[in-house]
Write a protein that holds these residues in place. Structure first.
Motif, PDB file in Angstrom:
ATOM      1  N   THR A   2       4.165  -1.391  -3.397  1.00 26.15           N
ATOM      2  CA  THR A   2       5.263  -0.555  -2.931  1.00 26.15           C
ATOM      3  C   THR A   2       4.738   0.386  -1.853  1.00 26.15           C
ATOM      4  O   THR A   2       3.810   1.150  -2.091  1.00 26.15           O
ATOM      5  CB  THR A   2       5.854   0.269  -4.092  1.00 26.15           C
ATOM      6  N   MET A   3       5.372   0.325  -0.672  1.00 32.40           N
ATOM      7  CA  MET A   3       4.960   1.181   0.444  1.00 32.40           C
ATOM      8  C   MET A   3       5.987   2.288   0.613  1.00 32.40           C
ATOM      9  O   MET A   3       7.190   2.027   0.657  1.00 32.40           O
ATOM     10  CB  MET A   3       4.853   0.358   1.715  1.00 32.40           C
ATOM     11  N   TYR A   4       5.498   3.519   0.712  1.00 30.17           N
ATOM     12  CA  TYR A   4       6.364   4.679   0.883  1.00 30.17           C
ATOM     13  C   TYR A   4       6.257   5.166   2.325  1.00 30.17           C
ATOM     14  O   TYR A   4       5.159   5.281   2.871  1.00 30.17           O
ATOM     15  CB  TYR A   4       5.956   5.800  -0.082  1.00 30.17           C
ATOM     16  N   PRO A   5       7.398   5.477   2.958  1.00 30.97           N
ATOM     17  CA  PRO A   5       7.389   5.885   4.372  1.00 30.97           C
ATOM     18  C   PRO A   5       6.964   7.345   4.553  1.00 30.97           C
ATOM     19  O   PRO A   5       7.762   8.205   4.899  1.00 30.97           O
ATOM     20  CB  PRO A   5       8.841   5.645   4.807  1.00 30.97           C
ATOM     21  N   THR A   6       5.719   7.609   4.270  1.00 34.64           N
ATOM     22  CA  THR A   6       5.181   8.956   4.465  1.00 34.64           C
ATOM     23  C   THR A   6       4.114   8.882   5.545  1.00 34.64           C
ATOM     24  O   THR A   6       3.726   7.810   5.979  1.00 34.64           O
ATOM     25  CB  THR A   6       4.562   9.493   3.154  1.00 34.64           C
ATOM     26  N   ILE A   7       3.626  10.039   5.944  1.00 35.59           N
ATOM     27  CA  ILE A   7       2.542  10.075   6.921  1.00 35.59           C
ATOM     28  C   ILE A   7       1.366  10.776   6.258  1.00 35.59           C
ATOM     29  O   ILE A   7       1.475  11.943   5.909  1.00 35.59           O
ATOM     30  CB  ILE A   7       2.961  10.798   8.207  1.00 35.59           C
ATOM     31  N   PRO A   8       0.249  10.106   6.061  1.00 30.85           N
ATOM     32  CA  PRO A   8       0.027   8.682   6.273  1.00 30.85           C
ATOM     33  C   PRO A   8       0.798   7.861   5.247  1.00 30.85           C
ATOM     34  O   PRO A   8       1.172   8.379   4.189  1.00 30.85           O
ATOM     35  CB  PRO A   8      -1.487   8.526   6.075  1.00 30.85           C
ATOM     36  N   PRO A   9       1.014   6.564   5.537  1.00 31.64           N
ATOM     37  CA  PRO A   9       1.766   5.733   4.599  1.00 31.64           C
ATOM     38  C   PRO A   9       1.078   5.684   3.236  1.00 31.64           C
ATOM     39  O   PRO A   9      -0.145   5.668   3.151  1.00 31.64           O
ATOM     40  CB  PRO A   9       1.752   4.341   5.238  1.00 31.64           C
ATOM     41  N   ARG A  10       1.875   5.700   2.198  1.00 33.33           N
ATOM     42  CA  ARG A  10       1.341   5.627   0.840  1.00 33.33           C
ATOM     43  C   ARG A  10       1.732   4.270   0.259  1.00 33.33           C
ATOM     44  O   ARG A  10       2.879   3.851   0.347  1.00 33.33           O
ATOM     45  CB  ARG A  10       1.937   6.737  -0.011  1.00 33.33           C
ATOM     46  N   VAL A  11       0.754   3.597  -0.336  1.00 34.34           N
ATOM     47  CA  VAL A  11       0.988   2.293  -0.944  1.00 34.34           C
ATOM     48  C   VAL A  11       0.509   2.345  -2.381  1.00 34.34           C
ATOM     49  O   VAL A  11      -0.621   2.747  -2.658  1.00 34.34           O
ATOM     50  CB  VAL A  11       0.251   1.170  -0.177  1.00 34.34           C
ATOM     51  N   ASP A  12       1.384   1.972  -3.300  1.00 31.90           N
ATOM     52  CA  ASP A  12       1.035   1.899  -4.719  1.00 31.90           C
ATOM     53  C   ASP A  12       1.045   0.446  -5.164  1.00 31.90           C
ATOM     54  O   ASP A  12       1.867  -0.348  -4.703  1.00 31.90           O
ATOM     55  CB  ASP A  12       2.037   2.670  -5.589  1.00 31.90           C
ATOM     56  N   TYR A  13       0.128   0.129  -6.049  1.00 32.45           N
ATOM     57  CA  TYR A  13       0.065  -1.193  -6.664  1.00 32.45           C
ATOM     58  C   TYR A  13       0.352  -1.022  -8.147  1.00 32.45           C
ATOM     59  O   TYR A  13      -0.107  -0.077  -8.772  1.00 32.45           O
ATOM     60  CB  TYR A  13      -1.316  -1.815  -6.467  1.00 32.45           C
ATOM     61  N   GLU A  14       1.120  -1.966  -8.697  1.00 35.20           N
ATOM     62  CA  GLU A  14       1.515  -1.874 -10.096  1.00 35.20           C
ATOM     63  C   GLU A  14       1.651  -3.281 -10.666  1.00 35.20           C
ATOM     64  O   GLU A  14       2.056  -4.211  -9.965  1.00 35.20           O
ATOM     65  CB  GLU A  14       2.844  -1.136 -10.201  1.00 35.20           C
ATOM     66  N   LEU A  15       1.318  -3.429 -11.946  1.00 29.33           N
ATOM     67  CA  LEU A  15       1.504  -4.720 -12.596  1.00 29.33           C
ATOM     68  C   LEU A  15       2.985  -5.005 -12.780  1.00 29.33           C
ATOM     69  O   LEU A  15       3.761  -4.110 -13.092  1.00 29.33           O
ATOM     70  CB  LEU A  15       0.829  -4.738 -13.970  1.00 29.33           C
ATOM     71  N   THR A  16       3.357  -6.258 -12.589  1.00 28.13           N
ATOM     72  CA  THR A  16       4.713  -6.703 -12.896  1.00 28.13           C
ATOM     73  C   THR A  16       4.780  -6.975 -14.401  1.00 28.13           C
ATOM     74  O   THR A  16       3.767  -6.867 -15.105  1.00 28.13           O
ATOM     75  CB  THR A  16       5.038  -8.004 -12.137  1.00 28.13           C
ATOM     76  N   GLU A  17       5.950  -7.362 -14.869  1.00 30.01           N
ATOM     77  CA  GLU A  17       6.077  -7.726 -16.291  1.00 30.01           C
ATOM     78  C   GLU A  17       5.130  -8.880 -16.616  1.00 30.01           C
ATOM     79  O   GLU A  17       4.456  -8.872 -17.643  1.00 30.01           O
ATOM     80  CB  GLU A  17       7.531  -8.111 -16.615  1.00 30.01           C
ATOM     81  N   LEU A  18       5.081  -9.867 -15.733  1.00 35.08           N
ATOM     82  CA  LEU A  18       4.172 -10.999 -15.922  1.00 35.08           C
ATOM     83  C   LEU A  18       2.716 -10.519 -15.957  1.00 35.08           C
ATOM     84  O   LEU A  18       1.919 -10.962 -16.791  1.00 35.08           O
ATOM     85  CB  LEU A  18       4.374 -12.027 -14.808  1.00 35.08           C
ATOM     86  N   GLY A  19       2.376  -9.609 -15.069  1.00 35.27           N
ATOM     87  CA  GLY A  19       1.024  -9.053 -15.039  1.00 35.27           C
ATOM     88  C   GLY A  19       0.687  -8.292 -16.305  1.00 35.27           C
ATOM     89  O   GLY A  19      -0.448  -8.357 -16.803  1.00 35.27           O
ATOM     90  N   ARG A  20       1.669  -7.568 -16.855  1.00 38.79           N
ATOM     91  CA  ARG A  20       1.429  -6.819 -18.096  1.00 38.79           C
ATOM     92  C   ARG A  20       1.175  -7.743 -19.277  1.00 38.79           C
ATOM     93  O   ARG A  20       0.487  -7.375 -20.221  1.00 38.79           O
ATOM     94  CB  ARG A  20       2.586  -5.866 -18.371  1.00 38.79           C
TER      95      ARG A  20
END
Length: 107
Positions: A44-62
């Motif tokens: 998930t990329m957030y439109p901030t300066i600098p750009p913020r990107v988060d990684y998260e497990l999906t249901e399948l990943g969990r």
């Protein structure tokens, strides 16, 4: 190791990099991209300066957490032994290269 780290919740790239000891930036990038392609991780990329990107497990990943937790624990516990084995292997390779150099050196 990456999935094990993400089991704690969403993380930013540098946090994952610090959590997974010994991984290079390139390998982490390739791993995250592969996990995303396989549907195990969302980016998930957030439109901030600098750009913020988060990684998260999906249901399948969990769903991987339980079986991978045992593997993660084993890998963490045995990492020093694996690093020692790598060093011993590298030393044997250096010795073999040294032997080859002595036999092929012009007289």
């Amino acid at each position: 190791m990456v999935v094990g780290s993400l089991a704690q919740g969403p993380m930013r790239y540098n946090h994952i990099l610090r959590a997974v000891e010994g991984i290079s930036q390139r390998m982490l990038t390739l791993t995250l991209k592969g996990l995303e392609q396989d549907g195990l991780v969302t980016r998930t990329m957030y439109p901030t300066i600098p750009p913020r990107v988060d990684y998260e497990l999906t249901e399948l990943g969990r769903l991987l957490i339980v079986p991978l937790q045992s593997l993660y624990d084993w890998a963490t516990q045995h990492r020093p032994a694996m690093l020692a084995a790598r060093e011993a292997f590298a030393e044997k390779e250096r010795e073999a290269a040294s032997q080859r150099a002595r036999f092929t050196a012009p007289k």
